[in-house]
Motif scaffolding. Structure first.
Motif, PDB file in Angstrom:
ATOM      1  N   ILE A 165      71.343  44.847  64.831  1.00  0.00           N
ATOM      2  CA  ILE A 165      70.024  45.106  64.240  1.00  0.00           C
ATOM      3  C   ILE A 165      69.492  46.461  64.675  1.00  0.00           C
ATOM      4  O   ILE A 165      68.979  47.219  63.852  1.00  0.00           O
ATOM      5  CB  ILE A 165      69.034  43.964  64.589  1.00  0.00           C
ATOM      6  N   LEU A 166      69.651  46.787  65.958  1.00  0.00           N
ATOM      7  CA  LEU A 166      69.184  48.080  66.461  1.00  0.00           C
ATOM      8  C   LEU A 166      69.925  49.224  65.777  1.00  0.00           C
ATOM      9  O   LEU A 166      69.347  50.270  65.483  1.00  0.00           O
ATOM     10  CB  LEU A 166      69.354  48.178  67.983  1.00  0.00           C
ATOM     11  N   PHE A 167      71.210  49.006  65.505  1.00  0.00           N
ATOM     12  CA  PHE A 167      72.004  50.026  64.807  1.00  0.00           C
ATOM     13  C   PHE A 167      71.465  50.219  63.391  1.00  0.00           C
ATOM     14  O   PHE A 167      71.316  51.348  62.920  1.00  0.00           O
ATOM     15  CB  PHE A 167      73.485  49.627  64.781  1.00  0.00           C
ATOM     16  N   LYS A 168      71.151  49.108  62.719  1.00  0.00           N
ATOM     17  CA  LYS A 168      70.598  49.177  61.349  1.00  0.00           C
ATOM     18  C   LYS A 168      69.281  49.948  61.345  1.00  0.00           C
ATOM     19  O   LYS A 168      69.009  50.725  60.430  1.00  0.00           O
ATOM     20  CB  LYS A 168      70.373  47.763  60.792  1.00  0.00           C
ATOM     21  N   VAL A 191      62.064  53.113  53.691  1.00  0.00           N
ATOM     22  CA  VAL A 191      62.189  52.734  55.106  1.00  0.00           C
ATOM     23  C   VAL A 191      61.398  51.450  55.367  1.00  0.00           C
ATOM     24  O   VAL A 191      61.904  50.513  55.985  1.00  0.00           O
ATOM     25  CB  VAL A 191      61.702  53.871  56.051  1.00  0.00           C
ATOM     26  N   TYR A 192      60.151  51.402  54.851  1.00  0.00           N
ATOM     27  CA  TYR A 192      59.322  50.198  55.023  1.00  0.00           C
ATOM     28  C   TYR A 192      60.017  48.968  54.437  1.00  0.00           C
ATOM     29  O   TYR A 192      60.056  47.912  55.073  1.00  0.00           O
ATOM     30  CB  TYR A 192      57.963  50.369  54.330  1.00  0.00           C
ATOM     31  N   ARG A 193      60.566  49.122  53.227  1.00  0.00           N
ATOM     32  CA  ARG A 193      61.251  47.982  52.569  1.00  0.00           C
ATOM     33  C   ARG A 193      62.465  47.524  53.376  1.00  0.00           C
ATOM     34  O   ARG A 193      62.703  46.330  53.528  1.00  0.00           O
ATOM     35  CB  ARG A 193      61.667  48.370  51.143  1.00  0.00           C
ATOM     36  N   ARG A 194      63.207  48.489  53.884  1.00  0.00           N
ATOM     37  CA  ARG A 194      64.414  48.160  54.672  1.00  0.00           C
ATOM     38  C   ARG A 194      64.029  47.479  55.986  1.00  0.00           C
ATOM     39  O   ARG A 194      64.696  46.535  56.424  1.00  0.00           O
ATOM     40  CB  ARG A 194      65.218  49.441  54.925  1.00  0.00           C
ATOM     41  N   VAL A 195      62.956  47.948  56.615  1.00  0.00           N
ATOM     42  CA  VAL A 195      62.453  47.315  57.844  1.00  0.00           C
ATOM     43  C   VAL A 195      62.127  45.850  57.561  1.00  0.00           C
ATOM     44  O   VAL A 195      62.474  44.961  58.345  1.00  0.00           O
ATOM     45  CB  VAL A 195      61.205  48.070  58.387  1.00  0.00           C
ATOM     46  N   ILE A 244      63.754  42.522  59.377  1.00  0.00           N
ATOM     47  CA  ILE A 244      62.948  41.501  60.071  1.00  0.00           C
ATOM     48  C   ILE A 244      63.152  40.134  59.423  1.00  0.00           C
ATOM     49  O   ILE A 244      63.227  39.117  60.109  1.00  0.00           O
ATOM     50  CB  ILE A 244      61.456  41.915  60.114  1.00  0.00           C
ATOM     51  N   ARG A 245      63.275  40.134  58.109  1.00  0.00           N
ATOM     52  CA  ARG A 245      63.529  38.868  57.387  1.00  0.00           C
ATOM     53  C   ARG A 245      64.840  38.220  57.846  1.00  0.00           C
ATOM     54  O   ARG A 245      64.996  37.004  57.775  1.00  0.00           O
ATOM     55  CB  ARG A 245      63.571  39.152  55.885  1.00  0.00           C
ATOM     56  N   SER A 246      65.770  39.039  58.327  1.00  0.00           N
ATOM     57  CA  SER A 246      67.068  38.503  58.760  1.00  0.00           C
ATOM     58  C   SER A 246      66.981  37.845  60.148  1.00  0.00           C
ATOM     59  O   SER A 246      67.906  37.148  60.554  1.00  0.00           O
ATOM     60  CB  SER A 246      68.129  39.613  58.774  1.00  0.00           C
ATOM     61  N   LEU A 270      61.472  38.927  69.864  1.00  0.00           N
ATOM     62  CA  LEU A 270      62.362  39.646  68.936  1.00  0.00           C
ATOM     63  C   LEU A 270      61.612  40.764  68.217  1.00  0.00           C
ATOM     64  O   LEU A 270      62.091  41.898  68.134  1.00  0.00           O
ATOM     65  CB  LEU A 270      62.960  38.679  67.903  1.00  0.00           C
ATOM     66  N   LEU A 271      60.425  40.434  67.702  1.00  0.00           N
ATOM     67  CA  LEU A 271      59.624  41.430  66.987  1.00  0.00           C
ATOM     68  C   LEU A 271      59.212  42.562  67.929  1.00  0.00           C
ATOM     69  O   LEU A 271      59.264  43.737  67.559  1.00  0.00           O
ATOM     70  CB  LEU A 271      58.387  40.777  66.356  1.00  0.00           C
TER      71      LEU A 271
END
Length: 199
Positions: A2-5, A19-23, A27-29, A144-145
């Motif tokens: 996740i950190l790599f992503k 970027v916002y959408r990908r974030v 988080i959804r994952s 996690l968040l």
């Protein structure tokens, strides 16, 4: 993984909305994120804006920095886990105040917020919330968040700085164009005066 992503976001996308959408996808994952917003705090204007918001109750409008749950996260620089019981306690103790606008809005039954911390301080926060007991966030969700919010903050700050630089260049180009146009008009006027005097 996740950190790599998240770190990839710094170079993968040039548009901050992507970027916002990908974030949100990332988080959804890892937790329930049907309702998520990213808020940024403008310290100079003391204003809270919501550049990204996906929420079943609609979009959040920019507002003055006040005494909401979001402000609690930013003010304390601490992640917060708020259920209905804690929300009522924070409100009754005057730590959080509900504005008249919020009285007509459906309240979340579970809420987590993590500050977006950078080397320059807290620039905002990221929030996940659930309505009608659709999900109950726990300490693990909060950790996690909190863990990924620092990485997200660094990526967002890079993008925001690039965005500000791009805007600054555009404004500079516009000023140069306006000055050049004014200079041309001035030269034309001068030439006309010279021609008039030659007659």
């Amino acid at each position: 993984q996740i950190l790599f992503k998240i770190s990839e976001l710094a170079t993968q996308f040039s548009d901050i909305d992507d970027v916002y959408r990908r974030v949100h996808e990332i988080i959804r994952s890892i937790t329930f994120a049907d309702n998520l917003y990213i808020a940024l705090h403008d310290q100079e204007k003391d204003w809270l804006s919501f550049p990204y918001c996906v929420d079943e109750n609609g979009h959040y409008q920019p507002r003055p920095f006040d005494k909401g749950f979001s402000e609690l996260v930013i003010r304390t620089e601490q992640s917060q886990l708020v259920d209905t019981e804690r929300a009522n306690l924070l409100i009754s103790n005057g730590i959080v105040e509900r504005s008249n606008d919020h009285l007509h809005i459906k309240r979340s039954t579970s809420w987590i917020g993590a500050p977006l911390k950078t080397a320059n301080g807290v620039i905002g926060l990221i929030v996940c919330q659930a309505y009608d007991n659709a999900y109950e966030f726990n300490q693990e969700d909060l950790e996690l968040l909190s863990f990924i919010s620092n990485q997200i903050a660094t990526v967002l700050q890079t993008h925001l700085a690039n965005q500000a630089l791009k805007l600054s260049h555009q404004q500079l180009e516009q000023r140069v164009t306006e000055k050049t146009k004014a200079l041309r008009q001035s030269n034309l006027h001068l030439q006309m005066q010279i021609e008039e005097r030659k007659k």
